[in-house]
Design an enzyme around this catalytic site. Structure first.
Site, PDB file in Angstrom:
ATOM      1  N   CYS A 112     -17.872  17.079  45.159  1.00 31.59           N
ATOM      2  CA  CYS A 112     -19.263  17.484  45.628  1.00 31.59           C
ATOM      3  C   CYS A 112     -20.223  16.658  45.616  1.00 31.59           C
ATOM      4  O   CYS A 112     -21.413  16.749  46.339  1.00 31.59           O
ATOM      5  CB  CYS A 112     -19.913  19.174  44.714  1.00 31.59           C
ATOM      6  SG  CYS A 112     -18.585  20.142  44.799  1.00 31.59           S
ATOM      7  N   HIS A 260     -27.522  19.777  45.206  1.00 25.56           N
ATOM      8  CA  HIS A 260     -26.190  20.350  45.752  1.00 25.56           C
ATOM      9  C   HIS A 260     -26.239  21.791  45.409  1.00 25.56           C
ATOM     10  O   HIS A 260     -27.017  22.410  44.565  1.00 25.56           O
ATOM     11  CB  HIS A 260     -25.026  19.756  44.653  1.00 25.56           C
ATOM     12  CG  HIS A 260     -23.836  20.336  44.858  1.00 25.56           C
ATOM     13  ND1 HIS A 260     -23.382  20.408  46.112  1.00 25.56           N
ATOM     14  CD2 HIS A 260     -22.806  20.993  43.954  1.00 25.56           C
ATOM     15  CE1 HIS A 260     -22.158  21.335  46.128  1.00 25.56           C
ATOM     16  NE2 HIS A 260     -21.887  21.396  44.711  1.00 25.56           N
ATOM     17  N   ASN A 290     -21.239  27.418  48.708  1.00 23.07           N
ATOM     18  CA  ASN A 290     -21.078  25.745  48.057  1.00 23.07           C
ATOM     19  C   ASN A 290     -20.108  25.146  49.131  1.00 23.07           C
ATOM     20  O   ASN A 290     -18.799  25.590  48.908  1.00 23.07           O
ATOM     21  CB  ASN A 290     -20.415  25.931  46.853  1.00 23.07           C
ATOM     22  CG  ASN A 290     -20.250  24.461  46.204  1.00 23.07           C
ATOM     23  OD1 ASN A 290     -20.287  23.551  46.747  1.00 23.07           O
ATOM     24  ND2 ASN A 290     -20.137  24.355  44.792  1.00 23.07           N
TER      25      ASN A 290
HETATM   26  N1  COA Z   1     -17.216  39.971  40.486  1.00 24.00           N
HETATM   27  C1  COA Z   1     -17.301  40.898  39.578  1.00 24.00           C
HETATM   28  N2  COA Z   1     -16.976  40.376  38.264  1.00 24.00           N
HETATM   29  C2  COA Z   1     -16.720  39.082  37.993  1.00 24.00           C
HETATM   30  C3  COA Z   1     -16.531  38.325  39.177  1.00 24.00           C
HETATM   31  C4  COA Z   1     -16.890  38.618  40.447  1.00 24.00           C
HETATM   32  N3  COA Z   1     -16.845  37.634  41.308  1.00 24.00           N
HETATM   33  N4  COA Z   1     -16.104  36.971  38.441  1.00 24.00           N
HETATM   34  C5  COA Z   1     -16.087  37.181  36.988  1.00 24.00           C
HETATM   35  N5  COA Z   1     -16.283  38.476  36.876  1.00 24.00           N
HETATM   36  C6  COA Z   1     -16.415  39.034  35.608  1.00 24.00           C
HETATM   37  C7  COA Z   1     -15.612  38.542  34.629  1.00 24.00           C
HETATM   38  O1  COA Z   1     -14.484  38.859  34.581  1.00 24.00           O
HETATM   39  C8  COA Z   1     -16.303  38.717  33.182  1.00 24.00           C
HETATM   40  O2  COA Z   1     -15.878  40.147  33.186  1.00 24.00           O
HETATM   41  P1  COA Z   1     -15.802  40.636  31.453  1.00 24.00           P
HETATM   42  O3  COA Z   1     -17.018  40.347  30.813  1.00 24.00           O
HETATM   43  O4  COA Z   1     -15.220  41.809  31.555  1.00 24.00           O
HETATM   44  O5  COA Z   1     -14.568  39.591  30.843  1.00 24.00           O
HETATM   45  C9  COA Z   1     -17.743  38.982  33.615  1.00 24.00           C
HETATM   46  O6  COA Z   1     -17.670  38.986  34.967  1.00 24.00           O
HETATM   47  C10 COA Z   1     -18.514  37.623  33.350  1.00 24.00           C
HETATM   48  O7  COA Z   1     -17.797  36.530  33.891  1.00 24.00           O
HETATM   49  P2  COA Z   1     -18.319  35.064  33.320  1.00 24.00           P
HETATM   50  O8  COA Z   1     -17.370  34.003  33.880  1.00 24.00           O
HETATM   51  O9  COA Z   1     -18.847  35.088  32.135  1.00 24.00           O
HETATM   52  O10 COA Z   1     -19.443  34.912  34.718  1.00 24.00           O
HETATM   53  P3  COA Z   1     -20.441  33.973  34.667  1.00 24.00           P
HETATM   54  O11 COA Z   1     -21.853  34.384  34.407  1.00 24.00           O
HETATM   55  O12 COA Z   1     -20.226  32.496  33.819  1.00 24.00           O
HETATM   56  O13 COA Z   1     -20.458  33.613  36.236  1.00 24.00           O
HETATM   57  C11 COA Z   1     -19.752  31.852  37.656  1.00 24.00           C
HETATM   58  C12 COA Z   1     -19.378  32.940  36.873  1.00 24.00           C
HETATM   59  C13 COA Z   1     -18.182  31.346  38.280  1.00 24.00           C
HETATM   60  C14 COA Z   1     -20.312  32.513  38.716  1.00 24.00           C
HETATM   61  C15 COA Z   1     -20.392  30.750  36.754  1.00 24.00           C
HETATM   62  O14 COA Z   1     -19.843  30.400  35.596  1.00 24.00           O
HETATM   63  C16 COA Z   1     -20.609  29.564  37.658  1.00 24.00           C
HETATM   64  O15 COA Z   1     -21.556  29.602  38.712  1.00 24.00           O
HETATM   65  N6  COA Z   1     -19.991  28.346  37.326  1.00 24.00           N
HETATM   66  C17 COA Z   1     -20.331  27.224  37.806  1.00 24.00           C
HETATM   67  C18 COA Z   1     -19.356  27.014  38.875  1.00 24.00           C
HETATM   68  C19 COA Z   1     -19.719  25.913  40.015  1.00 24.00           C
HETATM   69  O16 COA Z   1     -20.846  25.565  40.305  1.00 24.00           O
HETATM   70  N7  COA Z   1     -18.593  25.305  40.535  1.00 24.00           N
HETATM   71  C20 COA Z   1     -18.777  24.287  41.457  1.00 24.00           C
HETATM   72  C21 COA Z   1     -19.254  22.914  41.041  1.00 24.00           C
HETATM   73  S1  COA Z   1     -19.660  22.101  42.500  1.00 24.00           S
END
Ligand code: COA
Length: 333
Positions: A112, A260, A290
């Site tokens: 990215c 980004h 993204n």
């Molecule tokens: N829909 C519904 N529930 C979801 C889900 C979805 N798409 N994805 C995860 N969950 C659930 C998880 O299973 C978890 O459930 P639990 O509490 O029962 O275990 C809960 O939601 C929370 O998950 P978590 O991983 O803590 O969510 P989060 O707030 O960290 O959000 C991302 C997840 C991926 C959106 C976030 O971590 C993120 O944006 N990270 C950066 C990723 C990124 O930008 N990557 C590219 C970089 S260039």
């Protein structure tokens, strides 16, 4: 002195819209969860067009927009982490498609952060004086890399391409680039070598078994969302602070910030920690998701189309991605 001027922009977005509601028909997710956690409502997916098609369309648009004859392009730089071919480089396919017959061409893969690294590279070639017009294209077809049974990662990404033609400017630019290879496994997509028949080489006893990774099952995008989130918030803050420090400029001296587009919460967090004026920060991820290296040049093309890229304005680009890499550029247009 290094300096760049963007003289043309272009973009390509595939026709197919994959909305959060569509994702929730086959994934245990919903629009409310995705939108509130990421700011994304929909993304574009290239069903049948390869990456090089998208790249070529964006590049042709940028060259036409610049008014430059393709034969006057001296270098084509392509940023991608999702090429159709290991080789030749995507940039060579683009060079051919746009008719940039006099250009050299090579690719840059820093996921990215690709457009930032490519623009920084371009500025150094321009400074040298032998290169006058450089075409930079960033293009990603991430859908084939996504595991659409993984609701955490697949909801984030979309496909698309953005391009810019740049030339030397007598106004200054500064950059800050960084890589943390020790976090390589926070976000990766492994090459699938399982169909290779290198195992026959091992039978000769000339080569050790294990030359290829035939056991690996995961050839889709793998991500530790929390680790990437934490890194991203810190990386954006650090990159902007470092590049401003190098430039001697303050937060308010920047007319436009183009971050980004990974997650609205990551952008909001950087806006807050840096004290950026919200109206100067461009966000378009609601409809695009993204698109990795394509996010920033796509945003530039959209802003250019709206007439918001003006001569004399100072722009800050900031990105982060797999590697883990990050970087920021400040330039006066
Ligand atoms: N829909 C519904 N529930 C979801 C889900 C979805 N798409 N994805 C995860 N969950 C659930 C998880 O299973 C978890 O459930 P639990 O509490 O029962 O275990 C809960 O939601 C929370 O998950 P978590 O991983 O803590 O969510 P989060 O707030 O960290 O959000 C991302 C997840 C991926 C959106 C976030 O971590 C993120 O944006 N990270 C950066 C990723 C990124 O930008 N990557 C590219 C970089 S260039």
């Amino acid at each position: 002195m290094r300096g760049i001027k963007i003289i043309g922009t272009g973009m390509y977005a595939p026709d197919m819209i994959l909305s959060n509601d569509m994702l929730s028909t086959f994934l245990d997710t919903n629009d409310e969860w995705i939108y509130s956690r990421t700011g994304i409502r929909e993304r574009r997916i290239s069903v049948d067009k390869p990456n090089f098609y998208m790249a070529a369309e964006a590049a042709k648009a940028a060259v036409a927009n610049s008014g430059t004859d393709p034969s006057e392009i001296d270098l084509v730089l392509a940023a991608t982490c999702s090429p159709d071919y290991f080789y030749p480089a995507l940039s060579c396919l683009v060079q051919h498609a746009v008719g940039a017959v006099n250009a050299a061409a090579f690719d840059i893969n820093s996921a990215c952060t690709g457009f930032i690294n490519a623009l920084d590279t371009a500025s150094r070639f321009l400074e040298d004086g032998d290169y006058k017009n450089i075409l930079i294209v960033a293009s990603e077809r991430l859908a084939p890399h996504c595991d659409y049974t993984d609701r955490t990662a697949s909801i984030l990404f979309g496909d698309g391409a953005g391009a810019a033609v740049v030339t030397k400017n007598d106004k200054p630019m500064w950059s800050y680039l960084s890589a943390k290879g020790d976090y390589f496994n926070a976000l990766y997509c492994k090459v699938d070598q399982s169909r290779s028949n290198c195992q026959y080489l091992a039978k000769t006893d000339a080569l050790p078994v294990g030359i290829i990774d035939s056991e690996a099952k995961t050839h889709t995008l793998q991500m530790n969302g929390k680790a990437v989130y934490k890194f991203a918030v810190d990386a954006m803050d650090t990159a902007v602070r470092k590049v401003l420090e190098r430039s001697g400029l303050g937060i308010d001296d920047i007319d436009l910030y183009i971050p980004h587009q990974a997650n609205a919460r990551i952008i909001e967090s950087a806006v807050k920690s840096l004290g950026l004026p919200e109206e100067k920060v461009y966000v378009n991820l609601e409809k695009r998701g993204n698109t990795s290296s394509a996010c920033i040049p796509t945003a530039l093309a959209e802003l250019d189309e709206m007439g918001r890229i003006k001569d004399g304005m100072t722009i800050c680009l900031v990105g982060f991605g797999a590697g883990l890499t990050s970087g920021a550029i400040v330039f006066t247009q």
